[in-house]
Design a protein around this motif. Structure first.
Motif, short mmCIF file in Angstrom:
data_model
loop_
_atom_site.label_atom_id
_atom_site.label_comp_id
_atom_site.label_asym_id
_atom_site.label_seq_id
_atom_site.Cartn_x
_atom_site.Cartn_y
_atom_site.Cartn_z
N TYR A 182 26.66 11.97 0.47
CA TYR A 182 25.87 11.21 -0.49
C TYR A 182 24.48 10.86 0.05
O TYR A 182 23.54 10.72 -0.72
CB TYR A 182 26.61 9.93 -0.91
CG TYR A 182 26.62 8.83 0.11
CD1 TYR A 182 25.59 7.88 0.16
CD2 TYR A 182 27.67 8.70 1.02
CE1 TYR A 182 25.59 6.87 1.09
CE2 TYR A 182 27.68 7.68 1.95
CZ TYR A 182 26.64 6.78 1.98
OH TYR A 182 26.64 5.77 2.91
N SER A 183 24.31 10.72 1.35
CA SER A 183 23.01 10.39 1.91
C SER A 183 22.01 11.50 1.65
O SER A 183 20.84 11.25 1.31
CB SER A 183 23.12 10.15 3.42
OG SER A 183 24.04 9.13 3.70
N PHE A 184 22.45 12.73 1.81
CA PHE A 184 21.61 13.90 1.56
C PHE A 184 21.19 13.93 0.08
O PHE A 184 20.02 14.09 -0.23
CB PHE A 184 22.41 15.16 1.93
CG PHE A 184 21.68 16.45 1.74
CD1 PHE A 184 20.80 16.91 2.70
CD2 PHE A 184 21.89 17.23 0.61
CE1 PHE A 184 20.14 18.12 2.54
CE2 PHE A 184 21.24 18.44 0.44
CZ PHE A 184 20.36 18.89 1.42
N ILE A 185 22.16 13.71 -0.79
CA ILE A 185 21.89 13.72 -2.24
C ILE A 185 20.96 12.57 -2.62
O ILE A 185 20.05 12.74 -3.43
CB ILE A 185 23.21 13.67 -3.03
CG1 ILE A 185 23.99 14.98 -2.80
CG2 ILE A 185 22.96 13.44 -4.51
CD1 ILE A 185 25.41 14.96 -3.27
N GLN A 186 21.15 11.40 -2.00
CA GLN A 186 20.28 10.26 -2.29
C GLN A 186 18.84 10.54 -1.90
O GLN A 186 17.91 10.15 -2.61
CB GLN A 186 20.78 9.01 -1.56
CG GLN A 186 21.29 7.99 -2.50
CD GLN A 186 21.79 6.77 -1.77
OE1 GLN A 186 22.38 6.84 -0.70
NE2 GLN A 186 21.56 5.63 -2.37
N SER A 187 18.64 11.19 -0.77
CA SER A 187 17.28 11.53 -0.36
C SER A 187 16.64 12.53 -1.32
O SER A 187 15.45 12.43 -1.64
CB SER A 187 17.26 12.08 1.06
OG SER A 187 17.33 11.01 1.98
N ILE A 188 17.43 13.49 -1.79
CA ILE A 188 16.91 14.45 -2.78
C ILE A 188 16.49 13.71 -4.05
O ILE A 188 15.38 13.89 -4.56
CB ILE A 188 17.97 15.53 -3.11
CG1 ILE A 188 18.22 16.43 -1.91
CG2 ILE A 188 17.53 16.36 -4.32
CD1 ILE A 188 19.39 17.38 -2.08
N ILE A 189 17.39 12.89 -4.57
CA ILE A 189 17.09 12.15 -5.80
C ILE A 189 15.90 11.22 -5.58
O ILE A 189 15.03 11.09 -6.45
CB ILE A 189 18.33 11.38 -6.30
CG1 ILE A 189 19.42 12.38 -6.73
CG2 ILE A 189 17.98 10.44 -7.44
CD1 ILE A 189 20.76 11.75 -7.01
N GLY A 190 15.85 10.56 -4.43
CA GLY A 190 14.73 9.67 -4.13
C GLY A 190 13.40 10.42 -4.10
O GLY A 190 12.41 9.98 -4.68
N GLY A 191 13.38 11.58 -3.46
CA GLY A 191 12.15 12.38 -3.40
C GLY A 191 11.70 12.85 -4.77
O GLY A 191 10.51 12.78 -5.10
N ILE A 192 12.64 13.31 -5.57
CA ILE A 192 12.31 13.75 -6.93
C ILE A 192 11.79 12.58 -7.76
O ILE A 192 10.81 12.71 -8.50
CB ILE A 192 13.54 14.42 -7.60
CG1 ILE A 192 13.85 15.74 -6.91
CG2 ILE A 192 13.31 14.62 -9.09
CD1 ILE A 192 15.19 16.35 -7.31
N THR A 193 12.43 11.42 -7.62
CA THR A 193 12.01 10.24 -8.37
C THR A 193 10.61 9.80 -7.97
O THR A 193 9.80 9.40 -8.82
CB THR A 193 13.03 9.10 -8.18
OG1 THR A 193 14.33 9.58 -8.52
CG2 THR A 193 12.69 7.90 -9.04
N ILE A 194 10.30 9.88 -6.68
CA ILE A 194 8.95 9.54 -6.20
C ILE A 194 7.93 10.48 -6.84
O ILE A 194 6.88 10.05 -7.33
CB ILE A 194 8.88 9.61 -4.66
CG1 ILE A 194 9.69 8.46 -4.04
CG2 ILE A 194 7.43 9.58 -4.16
CD1 ILE A 194 9.95 8.61 -2.55
N ALA A 195 8.22 11.78 -6.83
CA ALA A 195 7.29 12.75 -7.41
C ALA A 195 7.10 12.51 -8.91
O ALA A 195 5.96 12.51 -9.41
CB ALA A 195 7.77 14.18 -7.16
N ILE A 196 8.18 12.29 -9.62
CA ILE A 196 8.09 12.03 -11.07
C ILE A 196 7.29 10.77 -11.34
O ILE A 196 6.42 10.73 -12.22
CB ILE A 196 9.49 11.96 -11.70
CG1 ILE A 196 10.14 13.35 -11.69
CG2 ILE A 196 9.42 11.42 -13.13
CD1 ILE A 196 11.61 13.34 -12.08
N GLY A 197 7.56 9.71 -10.57
CA GLY A 197 6.81 8.46 -10.73
C GLY A 197 5.33 8.65 -10.50
O GLY A 197 4.50 8.15 -11.27
N GLY A 198 4.96 9.40 -9.47
CA GLY A 198 3.55 9.65 -9.19
C GLY A 198 2.87 10.47 -10.27
O GLY A 198 1.73 10.19 -10.65
#
Length: 179
Positions: free
Chosen positions: A156-172
């Motif tokens: 889940y840590s790996f998946i959370q980092s993926i989702i976090g990175g995608i969310t950061i990009a979308i937010g920006g």
């Protein structure tokens, strides 16, 4: 008697778009998701036995041990060090994106007009943050997970980092488009 409409009008709350606020929330949520993924030890989970390992430590069913506490016993692969570096750089750059977006929003609310550089900085750094996070994820997937895929699953840590990175990009990106 004078009506005090100017005081309320001096704040430009109405000019702040909902998209900008949504974008800042996405930047914040993405950063938090990535930090949690970065800090937790379940980037890969053993298929049998319940052990896991992450960027900083390895865990069994009984306890977790930090790689730094095992000097001489275990050589930390360069690929894990590279993942650590990319994840930390991505996290730090996401803070810059969030701060720049916050400054831009403050400028809009207070009626200042000098927020274009902050908008650009926020958008660019959110994408750069995603790129660093993505590089760390790719390194982990190719150098750590792939060789161990017969005995380990993605955690889940790996998946959370993926989702976090995608969310950061979308937010920006949303912030850049709506501001």
């Amino acid at each position: 008697m004078r009506v005090v409409v100017q005081d309320i009008a001096s704040y430009h709350w109405m000019s702040v778009q909902v998209g900008a606020i949504v974008a800042i929330v996405l930047l914040f949520v993405g950063a938090v998701l990535h930090i949690v993924g970065l800090a937790t030890p379940e980037w890969s989970v053993a298929k049998v036995g319940g052990g896991s390992f992450g960027l900083w430590e390895v865990c069994s069913e009984l306890a977790c041990v930090k790689y730094a506490d095992l000097p001489g016993l275990v050589t930390i692969p360069d690929s894990i060090k590279a993942c650590e570096a990319m994840a930390i750089i991505g996290m730090l750059i996401s803070f810059v994106a969030l701060a720049a977006a916050g400054i831009d929003l403050f400028h809009k609310i207070s009626g200042k007009d000098a927020s274009a550089p902050f908008r650009l900085i926020s958008t660019a750094t959110s994408i750069i943050s995603f790129v660093f996070i993505l590089i760390g994820i790719i390194i982990w997937g190719t150098k750590e997970y792939e060789p161990a895929s017969a005995v380990a699953n993605i955690g889940y840590s790996f998946i959370q980092s993926i989702i976090g990175g995608i969310t950061i990009a979308i937010g920006g990106i949303i912030f850049g488009l709506t501001s």
